[in-house]
Design an enzyme around this catalytic site. Structure first.
Site, PDB file in Angstrom:
ATOM      1  N   HIS A   1       0.820  -1.229   0.000  1.00  0.00           N
ATOM      2  CA  HIS A   1       0.000   0.000   0.000  1.00  0.00           C
ATOM      3  C   HIS A   1       0.851   1.275   0.000  1.00  0.00           C
ATOM      4  O   HIS A   1       0.317   2.366  -0.209  1.00  0.00           O
ATOM      5  CB  HIS A   1      -0.928   0.049   1.220  1.00  0.00           C
ATOM      6  CG  HIS A   1      -1.997  -0.991   1.199  1.00  0.00           C
ATOM      7  ND1 HIS A   1      -2.889  -1.125   0.156  1.00  0.00           N
ATOM      8  CD2 HIS A   1      -2.321  -1.976   2.094  1.00  0.00           C
ATOM      9  CE1 HIS A   1      -3.716  -2.143   0.407  1.00  0.00           C
ATOM     10  NE2 HIS A   1      -3.386  -2.678   1.573  1.00  0.00           N
TER      11      HIS A   1
ATOM     12  N   ASP B   1      -2.658 -10.635  -2.565  1.00  0.00           N
ATOM     13  CA  ASP B   1      -3.227 -10.095  -1.336  1.00  0.00           C
ATOM     14  C   ASP B   1      -4.673  -9.688  -1.609  1.00  0.00           C
ATOM     15  O   ASP B   1      -5.019  -9.298  -2.725  1.00  0.00           O
ATOM     16  CB  ASP B   1      -2.408  -8.866  -0.908  1.00  0.00           C
ATOM     17  CG  ASP B   1      -2.778  -8.363   0.478  1.00  0.00           C
ATOM     18  OD1 ASP B   1      -2.067  -8.693   1.446  1.00  0.00           O
ATOM     19  OD2 ASP B   1      -3.790  -7.625   0.593  1.00  0.00           O
TER      20      ASP B   1
ATOM     21  N   HIS C   1      -6.222  -7.158  -0.727  1.00  0.00           N
ATOM     22  CA  HIS C   1      -6.360  -5.720  -0.971  1.00  0.00           C
ATOM     23  C   HIS C   1      -5.581  -5.325  -2.232  1.00  0.00           C
ATOM     24  O   HIS C   1      -4.517  -5.882  -2.494  1.00  0.00           O
ATOM     25  CB  HIS C   1      -5.818  -4.924   0.224  1.00  0.00           C
ATOM     26  CG  HIS C   1      -6.474  -5.266   1.525  1.00  0.00           C
ATOM     27  ND1 HIS C   1      -5.930  -6.180   2.410  1.00  0.00           N
ATOM     28  CD2 HIS C   1      -7.632  -4.828   2.068  1.00  0.00           C
ATOM     29  CE1 HIS C   1      -6.740  -6.284   3.463  1.00  0.00           C
ATOM     30  NE2 HIS C   1      -7.775  -5.485   3.284  1.00  0.00           N
TER      31      HIS C   1
ATOM     32  N   ASP D   1      -4.546 -12.783   3.098  1.00  0.00           N
ATOM     33  CA  ASP D   1      -5.788 -12.317   3.719  1.00  0.00           C
ATOM     34  C   ASP D   1      -7.020 -12.547   2.850  1.00  0.00           C
ATOM     35  O   ASP D   1      -8.125 -12.157   3.238  1.00  0.00           O
ATOM     36  CB  ASP D   1      -5.673 -10.838   4.131  1.00  0.00           C
ATOM     37  CG  ASP D   1      -4.951  -9.981   3.122  1.00  0.00           C
ATOM     38  OD1 ASP D   1      -4.677 -10.461   1.990  1.00  0.00           O
ATOM     39  OD2 ASP D   1      -4.659  -8.814   3.441  1.00  0.00           O
TER      40      ASP D   1
END
Ligand SMILES: [Zn+2]
Length: 309
Positions: free
Chosen positions: A126, A163, A165, A244
Site C-alpha cells: 500500500h 493479497d 487488498h 488475507d
C-alpha cells in the site's frame, strides 16, 4: 530447489498497538509452521540487511524517507494514518523489510538460490511513491523490482499480487514503467476502495466481489494473468504474498483455501520456469488470521521449494 528465507528480529518488534491485526506474532507463526512441517531446515537462512537510502530512493522520494525518520517516536506510537503507526522499532523493521527484498533479489539474480521468501513486516504494497498508508511504510516489492531493473539491468519484471487488498502503492510507483507487469487479484469494494482499470501489457487488475472463492480466483489468474504473463515473458517473478483472501481472515470476505495458495504458487513457478530461469522472489504482505496465515504461507513456501507437488 535452493531457496533463501530472509527475516530479521526487528520484524518482531514493530508494533502498532494492542489488538492491531498487523501484529508481531505473524512472522513467528509462519516460522513455527515451517518447523512443524519439516520445511525450515531445507531453507537457507539469512538476516536481512537495512535497505540503503539509494535503494529506497529508486521508488520513494528522499523526503518520504526523511519524514519517516523524523516521525519515528522515542516512545509510544506516532500515527501516520488511523491504521498505520510507528513505534520506536518501526523504522528499523521497515528498513530491514525493504532490505530483505534487496538481498533476496541479489541472491536470486546472482544464481546463489533459485527462489527466496522474505518473512518480514511491516508489509509494503500500500505504500505509494510518497505516502505511507495501510500498515505499509516502504514498498518492499517495489524496492525489489527497482533493484532488479536498476542494479541488475533486467528489462522485464512481473509482480504478482494475490493479497486481498489492491496493491495501490505498487501500482502508483510502476504505472508508467513499461518494464514492470503488475498482475493483481483483490476484493472490491474493500480498502483502499480503488478499482483502477487494467492497462494492456502493464497492469492486469482482477477485482473480485465479496464472497468470491476458489473458482473465481483461479479463473482470474488463468484467464487474465496468464496470457499477459506469457506475452510479457518476465525475466524475474516477484510475488506480493498476502494471505488475507483466505476464508478465515477477519479483514476481508473472500473464500480462498490453502490449496488455492499452493495452486497459484505453482502457476507463478511455471511462469518463472518458462521465462525467468525459475527465479522467484516472494515477500509477505497481509494475512491476519494467524492459523490461516501460517498454513497458507507454509503451503506457498513448500511449493516454491518444489516440495509437495
Ligand atoms: Zn491485504
Amino acid at each position: 530447489m535452493s531457496m533463501a528465507f530472509i527475516s530479521h528480529p526487528a520484524c518482531r518488534l514493530h508494533q502498532m498497538g494492542e489488538g492491531h491485526p498487523e501484529q508481531p506474532a505473524r512472522v513467528g507463526a509462519i516460522a513455527d509452521r515451517l518447523h512443524a512441517r519439516g520445511l525450515y531446515d531445507f531453507l537457507l537462512h539469512h538476516e536481512a540487511p537495512r535497505a540503503t537510502v539509494e535503494q529506497l530512493a529508486r521508488v520513494h522520494p528522499r523526503e518520504h524517507i526523511e519524514l519517516l525518520a523524523m516521525k519515528s517516536p522515542a516512545e509510544g506510537l506516532a500515527y501516520l494514518d488511523p491504521d498505520t503507526a510507528m513505534c520506536p522499532e518501526t523504522l528499523e523493521a521497515a528498513l530491514r523489510a525493504a532490505g530483505a527484498n534487496v538481498l533476496a533479489t541479489d541472491l536470486v539474480l546472482s544464481g546463489q538460490v533459485q527462489r527466496a521468501f522474505c518473512n518480514v513486516r511491516p508489509p509494503g504494497h500500500h505504500a505509494e511513491h510518497d505516502t505511507a498508508m495501510g500498515f505499509c511504510f516502504f514498498n518492499n516489492v517495489a524496492v525489489a523490482a527497482a533493484h532488479a531493473l536498476e542494479s541488475h539491468g533486467l528489462q522485464r519484471v512481473a509482480i504478482l499480487d494475490f493479497d486481498v487488498h489492491l496493491g495501490n502503492g505498487t501500482e502508483d510507483i510502476f504505472k508508467r514503467d513499461e518494464r514492470v507487469l503488475l498482475c493483481s487479484t483483490f476484493q472490491y469494494p474493500l480498502y483502499p476502495d480503488l478499482n483502477p482499470p487494467s492497462i494492456p501489457g502493464r497492469i492486469v487488475n482482477c477485482p473480485l466481489p465479496s464472497g468470491s472463492g476458489s473458482e473465481a480466483f483461479r479463473a482470474a489468474v488463468a484467464n487474465e494473468w496468464l496470457p499477459a504473463l506469457e506475452q510479457f515473458a518476465p525475466q524475474l517473478v516477484l510475488i506480493s504474498a498476502g494471505f488475507d483472501a483466505h476464508a478465515a481472515d477477519p479483514l476481508a470476505d473472500l473464500r480462498l483455501t490453502v490449496a488455492d495458495y499452493a495452486w497459484v504458487t505453482d502457476v507463478a513457478c511455471r511462469v518463472a520456469d518458462r521465462h525467468a530461469g525459475g527465479r522467484v522472489v516472494s515477500t509477505l504482505e497481509g494475512g491476519y488470521d494467524l492459523t490461516a496465515l501460517a498454513t497458507s504461507a507454509a503451503a506457498h513456501i513448500e511449493r516454491l521449494l518444489g516440495h509437495g507437488a
